[in-house]
Design an enzyme around this catalytic site. Sequence first.
Site, short mmCIF file in Angstrom:
data_model
loop_
_atom_site.label_atom_id
_atom_site.label_comp_id
_atom_site.label_asym_id
_atom_site.label_seq_id
_atom_site.Cartn_x
_atom_site.Cartn_y
_atom_site.Cartn_z
N HIS A 1 0.82 -1.21 0.00
CA HIS A 1 0.00 0.00 0.00
C HIS A 1 0.86 1.26 0.00
O HIS A 1 0.66 2.18 -0.80
CB HIS A 1 -0.93 -0.02 1.22
N CYS B 1 -2.37 -2.28 -16.29
CA CYS B 1 -2.46 -1.11 -15.41
C CYS B 1 -1.91 -1.38 -14.01
O CYS B 1 -2.12 -0.59 -13.11
CB CYS B 1 -3.90 -0.61 -15.31
#
Length: 846
Positions: free
Chosen positions: A422, A797
Site C-alpha cells: 500500500h 495497469c
Amino acid sequence: MNKLELSEATLITPSGRIDRERHGWRAKCLQRLVRMDLPVPRSFAICCNTVRLIAQGRSIGCEVLQDILSGSGLVSVRPSAVMPEWGGPGTVLNVGINDALHKTLVDRIGQANADAVYLSFVQSYAIHIARLDPDMFTQDGPDALAQALRSYHDEMDAPFPQDPAEQLSQVLRSMARAWDGPTARLLRQAKGAPADAPLGLVVQEMALALGPGLCGSGSIQFIDPVTGTPRVTGRFRGQHHGRAIGEGAETLYLTKDDRGPALEDTAPDLFATLCEFGAACRKRLREEMQIEFVVTGGQISVIDAVRVARGSRAGVRIAVSLARDGIIPHDEALMRVEPRALADLLHHQVDPRAPRDQIARGIDASPGAATGNLVFSATAAQAANARGDACILVRRETGPEDIRGMHASVAVLTERGGTTSHAAVIARGLGLPCIVGANGIVIDARNRTLRAGDRVLKEGDVITIDGSSGEVLAGSAVLLPPALDDAFTQLMDWAAQAGGLKVRANADTPEDAKTARRFQAQGIGLCRTEHMFFDADRLPAMREMIFADTPEDRRLSLDRILPMQRKDFSSLFEIMAGLPVTIRLFDPPLHEFLPHEREGMRELAESLDLPLSDVIRRVEALTEFNPMLGMRGVRLGITVPEIYDMQARAIFEATVDASRKGDPVVPEIMIPLVSAMREVELVKTRIDAVAAAVRNERRVDFTYRLGVMVETPRAALRAGDIAAHSAFLSFGTNDLTQMTYGLSRDDAGRFMGTYVGQGVYAEDPFHVLDEDGVGELILTGVQRARRQSPGITISVCGEHGGNPESIAFCHDAGVDYVSCSPFRVPVARLAAAQSAIRSRKTRESH
C-alpha cells in the site's frame, strides 16, 4: 613447459585487427585514439584467448616480449575487459626497469627521479607479483631503493629480476591468474559480468612524467559528471609518475578559479591542445570522454581515454547534447538513456558528492529524496503540515486510513511491505519518496520512537529518506532539485516521435491528473475510486452505509456521497480534456473503512448513536481471514449493488456536465476482480439501467465503454468469454501476480531478498513482470480475447506498467497501452519508445 608464441600481441595501429570482443574495450579505444592521430605511445593488445592460456600456465616466447620492450624499455600493463565497468587487475607501471635502465634514467631525469621510478616498480612487483609481505616494502628516504632490493633478495633468495622480458612475463601471468581467481569472479559478477568473462591486456610504452621542464600526469574531462553541463574539470600532478613523486612536485587544477594555480595559466598552449583533443574525442568517439595524459618536457602523450562516469541527470543532458549537435541520431540518444534514470530527474535527489550518515536501509519503493521531522501517525502528519513543518510519516505498514497523513508528508518509511504494498503504490502515485521493508528499524508507535541499530530517534527528530537508493539518513542531507529542464523536454519529444505503446497514468485525484497531463500521459488508465471515500467529509457517510440494514437506508447514505463523487469525476474529465479516463468501480472490502481499536469503535458508536456492542459485532462480522480473496471488487458490487449504482450515476452525470463545458467525454467504467462472465453480465445490466435513467433525466445522450480488470488467473483463462461483453480488458498485474504466485504483495518483502539471492526467483515478481508465469497468463488472455473480439482494447495497469523490462514484454504481447503512477509516466514513455526502436531495427535487419 610448452612455449606459447605471442602472435596475438598485436601492435595497435590504425589498420590493425583490433576487436573489442577479442581484445577488450581499452585496446579498441586506444586504436580509435591512434586513428585520430592523437599522440598515443606505442601500444600492444594481447587477446583474451592468449590471456586465458597464460593463466593456465603456458609460458611466453622471449622474442615477442623483447619486441614489445624494444622501444624505451619501460612499459605499463593495463586490463582490457570487454566492458569497462567489469574492472580488472590493477595497472602495473614501470615494467622493464633494471639496474642498467636505471643508470640511463639517472642521466635523463636525475638520480632522485630515477630512484623513485625504480623503487615504485620494485615495491609493486614484490607485493603484487611475488606476493611478499607488504609491510616489508614501505621504504622511504635516500636509501629506500637499496633497502627494497635487499629485502627482495632476502625473501626470495635471489636478486631482483634484471631481465625485462622475465619481468613482463611474470606481470602478465600474475594479472591473468588474478582475473581468474574466485574473488575476482565474484566482484565482476556483482558488476553484471558473467563469471567466465574474458580479459585482454594492453602493454604500453611509458611516457615519463618526471624530469626537466614541464612534466607530470593528469586527467581532463569536459562536462560536470553530476549535472552534465559543460565544464572543464580534472587535475594535473606535476612531477608525478604513478606513485613515484619527483622534486618540485605540485598539483595544478586545470582552469582558473580560487582553488590555486591552474594549468590554463602556467601552460595555456598545452591546455588548449588538451581541449582540442577533448572536442575531437567527443566528435569521433561520439561520447564525452575523460582523457588520461602525461606531459614529458612539455610534450603531451595520451595514454588512455574512458567514458566519463555520470549520474542520471548528466546522462540525459549528454545524450541530448550529442544528438542536438548531430553527433548521434535521435533514436540513439533515446537508447542511451536508462529509462529508470528519468525518475531521478523528476524529484529531489541526495547530492552524490555530499557525505551520508546512513542509519538503515530498505526497499527503494518510490524515488526521490526528502528531509523532515519524524511523525508516527497520520494525525501527527496533518498537524505538522498545518504548522508548515516538513514531516516524514513512519509506520509499521500503511493502510487506507493513512492516506491523509501521506498527503501531508514529504516522504514515507515503513518497517514492512514490498514494492507493491500500500505505501509503495500510493507514494509513487503522489510522487513521494518512500522506503518500505526497512527490517533494520523497530517502530514503537505508542512511545513514538524509532530504533535503528544503536540509535533511538524520537518524534520530531530530523531524518532524510532517499527513496532512490533505499537509504535512511540521519539529519539533513544536501539535496539536488528536480531537473525538468530543456534536455528532459527534448528527450520526451523525441520519445513521442519514436512511437510505441501508449502510456496512461493511474490517477485518483485532480492533482494526480494534472501531473499526468504535465508528463503528457495519453489518458487515465486507472482511477481507484475507493481512495475518494476516505476523505473526512465522506467517511461518516460510508460508515453509515455499512451499518445500514436495508437497501433503502444504504441508498440514503450513498446519496450524501453522490454529489462529491460527481464533482471528483467532473474534475478529472475537465483536466483530461477529452482524453480517455478509465474509472475502476469500488474495490476494497468494507472492513477497511471501520476502526479496529476499541477507542475508535467507541467513537463510531457515539457518532452513529448505536450501542458499542452493535459496532463491535458488525466489525467482527465483516472481518475476513483473507480479505484480499474475500468480499471485495465485483463480489461486493453484486451483493451490495447500491454502491455501483451510485458510482455509475456519478460518472454519467459528470459526463454530461463535463461534455457541456468542453470536449465530449466517453467514460470507461472498469469492473474489478472479475473471474466469471456472469459477473460482467449482472453489473452491465444495472449500469445500463443507470445510464438510461440519467439520459432520460438529463435529456442528453452519451456513450460509455464498459471493461474488466483482469486480476484473477481464471479471468485471464476465460478472457474470450469475458471479452464478449467488454469493450476493453486491463490486466491488473499486482493482484494477478499475487494470486498466480500465492504471495501476499504486502508481506513478500520479508523474504523476497533471500529468494532472489538464492535464485528461487530471478527478480522480485512484483517489481519485474514474471514472463514465464504471469506473462503466460497475459499472452493467453490477449489471444483468447482478440479471437473473440478482434477490436478489443487491451492494457496493463498494474505497477509493472511503469517497469521498463515489463513494458518491453507488453510491446511484444500486442498490448495497446500501459498505465502507471503519474511520476512513472516519463519512464514508461521512454521505455515504450525504446521498444519501438528495437522492433523497428529488428524488422529492418530482416
